[in-house]
Design a protein around this motif. Structure first.
Motif, PDB file in Angstrom:
ATOM      1  N   LEU A 102       9.520   5.704  -5.241  1.00 17.00           N
ATOM      2  CA  LEU A 102       9.273   7.049  -4.490  1.00 17.00           C
ATOM      3  C   LEU A 102       9.133   6.436  -2.939  1.00 17.00           C
ATOM      4  CD1 LEU A 102       6.455   8.685  -6.683  1.00 17.00           C
ATOM      5  CD2 LEU A 102       8.715   9.376  -6.522  1.00 17.00           C
ATOM      6  N   PRO A 103       9.223   7.495  -1.986  1.00 14.65           N
ATOM      7  CA  PRO A 103       9.062   7.426  -0.769  1.00 14.65           C
ATOM      8  C   PRO A 103       7.587   6.897  -0.422  1.00 14.65           C
ATOM      9  CG  PRO A 103       9.733   9.680  -0.963  1.00 14.65           C
ATOM     10  CD  PRO A 103       9.743   8.958  -2.473  1.00 14.65           C
ATOM     11  N   ASN A 104       7.610   5.968   0.498  1.00 11.55           N
ATOM     12  CA  ASN A 104       6.431   5.214   0.828  1.00 11.55           C
ATOM     13  C   ASN A 104       6.072   3.929  -0.264  1.00 11.55           C
ATOM     14  OD1 ASN A 104       4.658   5.234   3.095  1.00 11.55           O
ATOM     15  ND2 ASN A 104       3.279   6.649   2.285  1.00 11.55           N
ATOM     16  N   ALA A 105       6.842   3.689  -0.902  1.00 12.15           N
ATOM     17  CA  ALA A 105       6.492   2.751  -2.087  1.00 12.15           C
ATOM     18  C   ALA A 105       6.550   1.256  -1.500  1.00 12.15           C
ATOM     19  CB  ALA A 105       7.304   3.118  -3.291  1.00 12.15           C
ATOM     20  N   GLY A 106       7.283   1.142  -0.380  1.00 10.95           N
ATOM     21  CA  GLY A 106       7.058  -0.024   0.343  1.00 10.95           C
ATOM     22  C   GLY A 106       8.628  -0.764   0.208  1.00 10.95           C
ATOM     23  N   LYS A 107       9.665  -0.011  -0.168  1.00 13.21           N
ATOM     24  CA  LYS A 107      10.997  -0.596  -0.574  1.00 13.21           C
ATOM     25  C   LYS A 107      11.512  -1.321   0.734  1.00 13.21           C
ATOM     26  CE  LYS A 107      12.459   3.660  -1.584  1.00 13.21           C
ATOM     27  NZ  LYS A 107      11.340   4.312  -1.527  1.00 13.21           N
ATOM     28  N   SER A 108      11.603  -0.412   1.904  1.00 15.98           N
ATOM     29  CA  SER A 108      12.111  -0.711   3.089  1.00 15.98           C
ATOM     30  C   SER A 108      11.356  -2.181   3.597  1.00 15.98           C
ATOM     31  CB  SER A 108      12.167   0.119   4.112  1.00 15.98           C
ATOM     32  OG  SER A 108      12.821   1.000   3.757  1.00 15.98           O
ATOM     33  N   SER A 109      10.148  -2.215   3.515  1.00 15.12           N
ATOM     34  CA  SER A 109       9.255  -3.344   4.011  1.00 15.12           C
ATOM     35  C   SER A 109       9.408  -4.591   3.276  1.00 15.12           C
ATOM     36  CB  SER A 109       7.824  -2.987   3.747  1.00 15.12           C
ATOM     37  OG  SER A 109       7.358  -1.934   4.453  1.00 15.12           O
ATOM     38  N   VAL A 136      10.639   1.147   8.844  1.00 15.90           N
ATOM     39  CA  VAL A 136       9.644   1.504   8.023  1.00 15.90           C
ATOM     40  C   VAL A 136       8.662   2.322   8.711  1.00 15.90           C
ATOM     41  CG1 VAL A 136       7.515   0.115   7.231  1.00 15.90           C
ATOM     42  CG2 VAL A 136       9.794  -1.101   7.046  1.00 15.90           C
ATOM     43  N   ALA A 137       8.180   3.073   7.831  1.00 14.57           N
ATOM     44  CA  ALA A 137       6.996   4.531   8.298  1.00 14.57           C
ATOM     45  C   ALA A 137       5.955   4.510   7.419  1.00 14.57           C
ATOM     46  CB  ALA A 137       7.785   5.675   8.715  1.00 14.57           C
ATOM     47  N   ASN A 138       4.812   4.882   8.056  1.00 16.36           N
ATOM     48  CA  ASN A 138       3.588   5.054   7.043  1.00 16.36           C
ATOM     49  C   ASN A 138       3.767   6.641   6.366  1.00 16.36           C
ATOM     50  OD1 ASN A 138       2.862   6.521   9.117  1.00 16.36           O
ATOM     51  ND2 ASN A 138       0.995   5.343   9.287  1.00 16.36           N
ATOM     52  N   LYS A 188       1.905  -3.758  -2.267  1.00 19.69           N
ATOM     53  CA  LYS A 188       1.010  -3.656  -1.349  1.00 19.69           C
ATOM     54  C   LYS A 188      -0.460  -4.037  -1.930  1.00 19.69           C
ATOM     55  CE  LYS A 188       3.075   0.544   0.387  1.00 19.69           C
ATOM     56  NZ  LYS A 188       2.805   2.031   1.062  1.00 19.69           N
ATOM     57  N   ASP A 191      -2.321  -6.382  -1.158  1.00 19.33           N
ATOM     58  CA  ASP A 191      -3.280  -6.543  -0.476  1.00 19.33           C
ATOM     59  C   ASP A 191      -4.295  -5.720  -0.031  1.00 19.33           C
ATOM     60  OD1 ASP A 191      -2.275  -5.702   2.729  1.00 19.33           O
ATOM     61  OD2 ASP A 191      -0.705  -5.893   0.977  1.00 19.33           O
ATOM     62  N   LEU A 192      -3.794  -4.456  -0.293  1.00 21.21           N
ATOM     63  CA  LEU A 192      -4.735  -3.248   0.050  1.00 21.21           C
ATOM     64  C   LEU A 192      -5.825  -2.945  -0.851  1.00 21.21           C
ATOM     65  CD1 LEU A 192      -2.043  -0.556   1.052  1.00 21.21           C
ATOM     66  CD2 LEU A 192      -3.771  -1.810   2.362  1.00 21.21           C
ATOM     67  N   SER A 203       3.377  -8.297  -2.249  1.00 25.29           N
ATOM     68  CA  SER A 203       2.491  -7.831  -0.818  1.00 25.29           C
ATOM     69  C   SER A 203       3.500  -8.664   0.241  1.00 25.29           C
ATOM     70  CB  SER A 203       1.191  -8.263  -0.623  1.00 25.29           C
ATOM     71  OG  SER A 203       0.931  -8.019   0.682  1.00 25.29           O
ATOM     72  N   ILE A 204       3.852  -7.507   1.343  1.00 22.15           N
ATOM     73  CA  ILE A 204       4.298  -8.297   2.162  1.00 22.15           C
ATOM     74  C   ILE A 204       3.604  -9.122   3.383  1.00 22.15           C
ATOM     75  CG2 ILE A 204       6.407  -6.498   2.566  1.00 22.15           C
ATOM     76  CD1 ILE A 204       4.791  -5.568   5.088  1.00 22.15           C
TER      77      ILE A 204
HETATM   78  N1  LIG Z   1      -0.484  -3.343   3.505  1.00 25.99           N
HETATM   79  C1  LIG Z   1       0.607  -3.139   3.064  1.00 25.99           C
HETATM   80  N2  LIG Z   1       1.417  -2.190   3.593  1.00 25.99           N
HETATM   81  C2  LIG Z   1       2.861  -2.333   3.177  1.00 25.99           C
HETATM   82  C3  LIG Z   1       3.027  -3.074   2.466  1.00 25.99           C
HETATM   83  N3  LIG Z   1       4.544  -2.612   2.010  1.00 25.99           N
HETATM   84  C4  LIG Z   1       4.602  -1.503   2.745  1.00 25.99           C
HETATM   85  N4  LIG Z   1       3.474  -1.304   3.574  1.00 25.99           N
HETATM   86  C5  LIG Z   1       3.439  -0.059   4.543  1.00 25.99           C
HETATM   87  O1  LIG Z   1       3.701   1.064   3.630  1.00 25.99           O
HETATM   88  C6  LIG Z   1       4.506   2.315   4.232  1.00 25.99           C
HETATM   89  C7  LIG Z   1       5.794   2.576   3.785  1.00 25.99           C
HETATM   90  O2  LIG Z   1       6.799   1.392   3.735  1.00 25.99           O
HETATM   91  P1  LIG Z   1       8.106   1.491   3.504  1.00 25.99           P
HETATM   92  O3  LIG Z   1       8.565   0.107   3.540  1.00 25.99           O
HETATM   93  O4  LIG Z   1       8.659   2.570   4.889  1.00 25.99           O
HETATM   94  O5  LIG Z   1       8.367   2.429   2.242  1.00 25.99           O
HETATM   95  P2  LIG Z   1       9.671   3.142   1.849  1.00 25.99           P
HETATM   96  O6  LIG Z   1       9.391   4.619   2.037  1.00 25.99           O
HETATM   97  O7  LIG Z   1       9.426   2.873   0.094  1.00 25.99           O
HETATM   98  O8  LIG Z   1      10.853   2.345   2.361  1.00 25.99           O
HETATM   99  C8  LIG Z   1       4.305   1.513   5.799  1.00 25.99           C
HETATM  100  O9  LIG Z   1       3.488   1.876   6.558  1.00 25.99           O
HETATM  101  C9  LIG Z   1       4.316  -0.023   5.391  1.00 25.99           C
HETATM  102  O10 LIG Z   1       3.822  -0.649   6.548  1.00 25.99           O
HETATM  103  C10 LIG Z   1       2.413  -4.188   1.962  1.00 25.99           C
HETATM  104  O11 LIG Z   1       3.005  -5.129   1.199  1.00 25.99           O
HETATM  105  N5  LIG Z   1       1.278  -4.333   2.264  1.00 25.99           N
END
Ligand SMILES: Nc1nc2c(ncn2[C@@H]2O[C@H](COP(=O)(O)OP(=O)(O)O)[C@@H](O)[C@H]2O)c(=O)[nH]1
Ligand SMILES: [Mg+2]
Length: 305
Positions: free
Chosen positions: A146-153, A165-167, A255, A257-258, A282-283
């Protein structure tokens, strides 16, 4: 054509050397996936000419080959014949056009009956070809979720990619790519992410997951209902193309670490009911990234055999 000129010798023998061969033109695959940018403005490429043959029967120097660097995954098509050349892995090379052969100098034509030959050969012409370069993504691993899942990170952390990357739920239509250990990873915009953006995505999506061996399904620890999120994405995949759900899938809890280690365990337990051996990541945690990377490479190698 040349004749020796020496002191006290009225008319020397022939001494014109051979002309150098022209350079060949090759294409070579590199890991820089943006390498096709060089071809945006320049369209004509020529390897070096061979140098002229010289006096004293010296051959001219051969022209340097020209190696055009293209991203791995590029398919080169000869537009005249339709012949195609696939450059799958970094380092793959194809000879696309032969340089012309250097011509013989007049020395070559010397014989007992022809001691002062005036003949020589003109250098041959190099081969000319019109080629189309097309990048067909050969992603080994596709990151979904899903969006925001952390794929791009995750893509950025595992490769040298610079995916935005966006939150907040955010997407680009084109998948982001990166290379790790010679394997191409693609962060594929979700179907859900793209649905709101209208048409066009479907085609791009399919094109990019066509060759993907492994799907990495990212689920964030922030999710209220992991099972629901998991099923939404699986459902979308299936609705799009049944073959996609048959692909090998690795579930990754992102994620971590959260939250507390206890919560991570609880969430992993939920995921274990949905998929085999879910992986925490976790990144912010290099050791987890390393373990994930190892797991990815093992899975991909297994699937490549
Ligand atoms: N604390 C933490 N935040 C993360 C991690 N991976 C991604 N994020 C945050 O989650 C949000 C969405 O990440 P993004 O990579 O854009 O998700 P995508 O929409 O799946 O591509 C961003 O604010 C990232 O900084 C992680 O491993 N740890
Ligand atoms: Mg993203």
């Amino acid at each position: 054509m040349s004749f020796r000129r020496e002191k006290y010798v009225p008319k020397g023998g022939p001494d014109g050397g051979k002309g150098g061969d022209g350079g060949d033109l090759l294409v070579e695959a590199v890991t820089d996936l943006a390498a096709l940018r060089y071809f945006r403005h320049r369209k004509h490429f020529e390897a070096e000419n061979g140098q002229r043959g010289l006096q004293k029967n010296k051959s001219g120097e051969a022209g340097k080959d020209l190696v055009l660097r293209v991203p791995m995954g590029t398919v080169v098509t000869d537009t005249a014949t339709g012949e195609t050349f696939e450059l799958v892995g970094a380092g793959d090379r194809w000879l696309m056009a032969n340089g012309g052969k250097g011509g013989q100098g007049n020395t070559h034509f010397k014989s007992s009956t022809n001691t002062t030959p005036r003949q020589f050969e003109r250098g041959g012409l190099g081969q000319k070809r019109t080629l189309k370069l097309e990048l067909q993504l050969l992603a080994d691993v596709g990151l979904i979720g899903l969006p925001n899942a952390g794929k791009s990170s995750l893509l950025n952390a595992l490769t040298r990619a610079k995916a935005p990357v966006a939150n907040y739920p955010f997407t680009t239509l084109e998948p982001n790519l990166g290379v790790a250990d010679g394997r191409v990873l693609a962060d594929i915009p979700g179907l859900i992410e793209g649905a709101a953006r209208g048409k066009g995505l479907g085609h791009a999506f399919l094109r990019h997951v066509r060759r993907t061996k492994l799907l990495v399904h990212c689920l964030s620890v922030e999710a209220d209902d992991l099972e629901r999120d998991y099923r939404i994405v699986r459902g979308e995949l299936e609705a799009f193309d049944k073959r996609l759900v048959e692909k090998q899938e690795l579930v990754v809890l992102t994620k971590v670490d959260l939250v507390s280690p206890k919560e991570v365990e609880a969430k992993l337990a939920i995921l274990k009911k949905l998929a085999k051996d879910p992986v925490p990541s976790s990144i912010e945690k290099p050791e987890l990234l390393k373990a994930l990377m190892k797991r990815l490479m093992t899975e991909v190698s297994k699937l490549s055999q």
